[in-house]
Write an enzyme that holds these catalytic residues in place. Structure first.
Site, PDB file in Angstrom:
ATOM      1  N   ASP A   3      -1.926  -1.145   5.443  1.00 32.99           N
ATOM      2  CA  ASP A   3      -0.551  -0.831   5.070  1.00 32.99           C
ATOM      3  C   ASP A   3       0.222  -0.202   6.221  1.00 32.99           C
ATOM      4  O   ASP A   3       1.432   0.017   6.095  1.00 32.99           O
ATOM      5  CB  ASP A   3      -0.532   0.130   3.868  1.00 32.99           C
ATOM      6  CG  ASP A   3      -0.570  -0.605   2.547  1.00 32.99           C
ATOM      7  OD1 ASP A   3      -0.373  -1.830   2.527  1.00 32.99           O
ATOM      8  OD2 ASP A   3      -0.803   0.053   1.512  1.00 32.99           O
ATOM      9  N   ASP A  13      -2.559  -7.892  -4.773  1.00 32.00           N
ATOM     10  CA  ASP A  13      -2.792  -6.501  -4.393  1.00 32.00           C
ATOM     11  C   ASP A  13      -3.787  -5.849  -5.354  1.00 32.00           C
ATOM     12  O   ASP A  13      -4.000  -6.327  -6.480  1.00 32.00           O
ATOM     13  CB  ASP A  13      -1.467  -5.734  -4.381  1.00 32.00           C
ATOM     14  CG  ASP A  13      -1.405  -4.670  -3.299  1.00 32.00           C
ATOM     15  OD1 ASP A  13      -2.484  -4.220  -2.844  1.00 32.00           O
ATOM     16  OD2 ASP A  13      -0.298  -4.277  -2.916  1.00 32.00           O
TER      17      ASP A  13
END
Length: 720
Positions: A521, A457
């Protein structure tokens, strides 16, 4: 590919031209003329015009040569592979900088061009710098361009721009690129081309949620299937430039490259700066034609994923930071029961990480949460027959962390001048000691548990960077790439997913070392439809992570039916991101049927040709994947809003063999939506229909009147 030898062609072409070269592949041609007095010029990039034989070289050059325009330079001038004012070019320069306080405007000499297969190489010299350029046309017709600039003088050279540009057809009239934001990535925007120098800069320090991704120039009215298009993509994961120049006195050009800040790249004598690849695509088959070439090119890579893409369960939206062994083992058991093949433990497993405010950089297992370490969880997951994956954010550090306290000099930003973002700063991966520390910490955990998969990430934009007293973004990004590469070398079995607070790192630079991207997301399937559709312009389905989220989306609050969520996730590298222990027995049965469907069809989904079907109803989003041998297809028709008519439109397919016969039926594994009609569509009521490919393309089959938030998935199978 044909090369006209300079000695043979000298008498046949104007004195200013010594050689003509052509790269040819997959219906694409790139024709380059080498001139005595400067860099080569691309005469043509587009449809393959065939072999350029020596006797045609003279006429070809004359055919495209320009006259002297009024109120212009007194002699004709070419648009070279790196156009500058020295060439007569008054658009954005291909190369720019400073040397000894003077502008860097090279006067090129000693130009040498040679061709090796489908690779054209240019070497040239000037008083200040030497150039090495490569133009590689692959078997899919995708052209990659890379430049390298070496300081060949005695004074330092500051490189301010080094970009790849190519001329496009003067029929180009419209431009399409993408924009967006967090949870709404890759939103298309389209406009008419206008005169001038048009530049989109990304200054996010990463690819960005609002990244252009591709800049596409096309003939008027181009769509998914029609139109001649020229597209560009910089294979780079940080600041970038997308540009097109349409000047009154020159052919339009399209280009891209890395955006360099003032003082970021300064070459001492003998040092070299090499650009990331810039990827160019031409097609005469519309947007799906651009995608087809890129997908074929990516699938031909030696490092492209070859094993079936597993069904993933990611724990984030199931547990967030509430990590405990027994609840996670219960989650794993239910996941395995419904067919999950890879269990990924997300953020929260390492020391002190109870929220997003602390502990990034301290990559040691939290003994309070995991008194026996991760071993019991990993063993439990593997005993259930699943791979184990783990979340890291290797480039970042929390101010509240042991690492930040011990090594404040390891930050890429000055904390006194830069704000935090998600309560974190960036580590300076341009430093070898920082890279080694990150690698050692990650490798200790990965090696101890033979972690199969890392979700890598990057949860903030990277701004105000400083490395060794200057802007450090280029060096940091290359350092991040080096960590990924070394991690893969140390752990050859490891797969990596590129995530950046969702879809802010979707580019072909990171995908040289990652196995998939996290597209967004947002697990809201309605939002995901356009996000994935436009991600598919660059990437094939197997590289796009797509998960079945909860019934109520955590990012939008929208309620969506399980079958709709599963239908959307099916067309990707599929997974689940919800607490399946809270699902009803009926929902678990449906999830099990869906994972079986995905496993049955992923070979087709991850190898076939994508088609986006425009059916004449703006409320329908229709995607088809057709097998390369045209024996099968899978089609998803999703309704986003109500349609303009009560009578549903027919589904007309593309890409099938018109001479073969096909059976069309709802797919096994997803329910057929009830729809809003009083009675069911006759052929669906019967269960199937059998027709020729020609009829399916030209006439089609009538769709049911779907309600918004529902989807119909059909399988198409040749009957011969």
């Amino acid at each position: 590919m044909t090369v006209v030898d300079g000695e043979e062609a000298r008498a046949a072409v104007p004195a200013a031209v010594t050689r003509v070269h052509a790269l040819r592949a997959a219906g694409v041609g790139v024709v380059v003329a080498t001139r005595v007095d400067g860099l080569p010029e691309v005469l043509h990039w587009g449809r393959d015009v065939g072999e350029v034989v020596p006797e045609d070289a003279d006429d070809l050059v004359l055919a495209v040569a320009r006259a002297v325009s009024p109120s212009a330079f007194d002699a004709p001038w070419p648009v070279t592979i790196l156009p500058t004012e020295q060439d007569g070019w008054e658009g954005r320069p291909g190369v720019a900088g400073q040397v000894g306080g003077r502008p860097l405007v090279p006067v090129w000499r000693d130009v040498v061009v040679h061709v090796e297969g489908q690779l054209l190489v240019v070497d040239a010299a000037s008083d200040e710098v030497a150039l090495h350029s490569e133009f590689a046309l692959d078997d899919a017709g995708v052209l990659r361009v890379r430049h390298a600039l070496t300081n060949s003088g005695t004074a330092d050279v500051e490189v301010q721009a080094l970009e790849a540009v190519l001329p496009v057809g003067e029929r180009a009239a419209e431009v399409l690129d993408l924009a967006g934001r967090w949870t709404r990535e890759r939103t298309p925007q389209r406009r008419a081309m206008t005169d001038g120098v048009h530049v989109r800069e990304s200054r996010r320090g990463r690819t960005g949620h609002d990244a252009p991704t591709l800049t596409v120039l096309g003939t008027p009215g181009f769509d998914d299937t029609t139109g001649e298009l020229w597209a560009v993509h910089p294979a780079w994961s940080a600041d970038s430039v997308h540009r097109y120049d349409q000047l009154a006195e020159a052919r339009p050009v399209l280009g891209a490259g890395e955006l360099l800040r003032a003082g970021e790249v300064v070459l001492r004598p003998g040092e070299t700066f090499t650009t990331p690849d810039t990827v160019f695509v031409w097609t005469d088959a519309g947007l799906d034609g651009v995608a087809a070439r890129l997908h074929d090119s990516l699938r031909a890579r030696p490092g492209h994923p070859r094993t079936p893409r597993p069904v993933v369960l990611n724990t984030w939206e199931a547990v967030y930071y509430r990590q405990e062994l027994e609840p996670l083992l219960a989650l794993a058991r239910v996941a395995a029961d419904v067919g999950v093949e890879r269990f990924v433990l997300d953020d929260g497993w390492f020391a002190g990480r109870r929220s997003d405010t602390t502990a990034l950089g301290d990559w040691a297992v939290d003994a309070d949460v995991w008194p026996q370490g991760l071993g019991p969880l990993v063993a439990g997951v593997r005993a259930l027959g699943m791979d184990f994956g783990l979340w890291f954010e290797p480039e970042m550090v929390s101010p509240v962390s042991e690492l930040a306290v011990d090594h404040p000099d390891w930050l890429l930003q000055d904390p006194g001048r830069t704000r935090t973002w998600r309560h974190q700063y960036v580590l300076d991966l341009a430093r070898a000691d920082v890279r080694e520390h990150v690698l050692d910490r990650m490798s200790a955990v990965i090696g101890a548990h033979h972690v199969d998969f890392v979700k890598w990430d990057q949860n903030r934009d990277v701004v105000q960077t400083v490395h060794a007293g200057r802007v450090g973004l280029d060096a940091h990004t290359r350092g991040a790439y080096a960590v990924m590469d070394e991690l893969r070398r140390r752990h050859p079995w490891l797969e990596i997913e590129a995530c950046a607070s969702g879809g802010a790192r979707v580019d072909l630079g990171v995908l040289e070392r990652a196995d998939r991207v996290w597209a967004s997301d947002s697990n809201d399937a309605m939002e995901r439809l356009p996000i994935q559709r436009w991600t598919e312009l660059l990437l094939p389905l197997e590289l796009i992570g797509s998960h079945v989220g909860p019934e109520v989306s955590h990012t939008t609050g929208r309620h969506l039916d399980l079958d709709f969520r599963m239908a959307v996730s099916l067309f990707g590298s599929a997974g689940i991101e919800t607490d399946v222990t809270r699902c009803s027995p009926a929902e678990l049965d449906r999830l099990g049927e869906w994972t079986a469907l995905y496993k049955r069809e992923r070979g087709l989904l991850h190898s076939g040709r994508l088609h986006h079907l425009e059916l004449g109803d703006p409320g329908l989003a229709t995607t088809a994947v057709v097998a390369r041998d045209r024996s099968r297809a899978l089609v998803r028709v999703a309704r986003t809003v109500t349609g303009p008519r009560s009578l549903a439109v027919p589904l007309r397919l593309r890409g099938l063999d018109r001479e073969r016969r096909y059976r069309v039926a709802p797919v096994t594994g997803l329910r057929v939506p009830k729809g809003v009609d009083v009675t069911r569509t006759p052929w669906i009521e019967r269960g199937s229909v059998e027709l020729s490919g020609a009829v399916l393309e030209d006439v089609g089959v009538r769709l049911p009147a779907l309600a918004p938030g529902t989807a119909l998935v059909l399988e198409v199978q040749a009957t011969d």
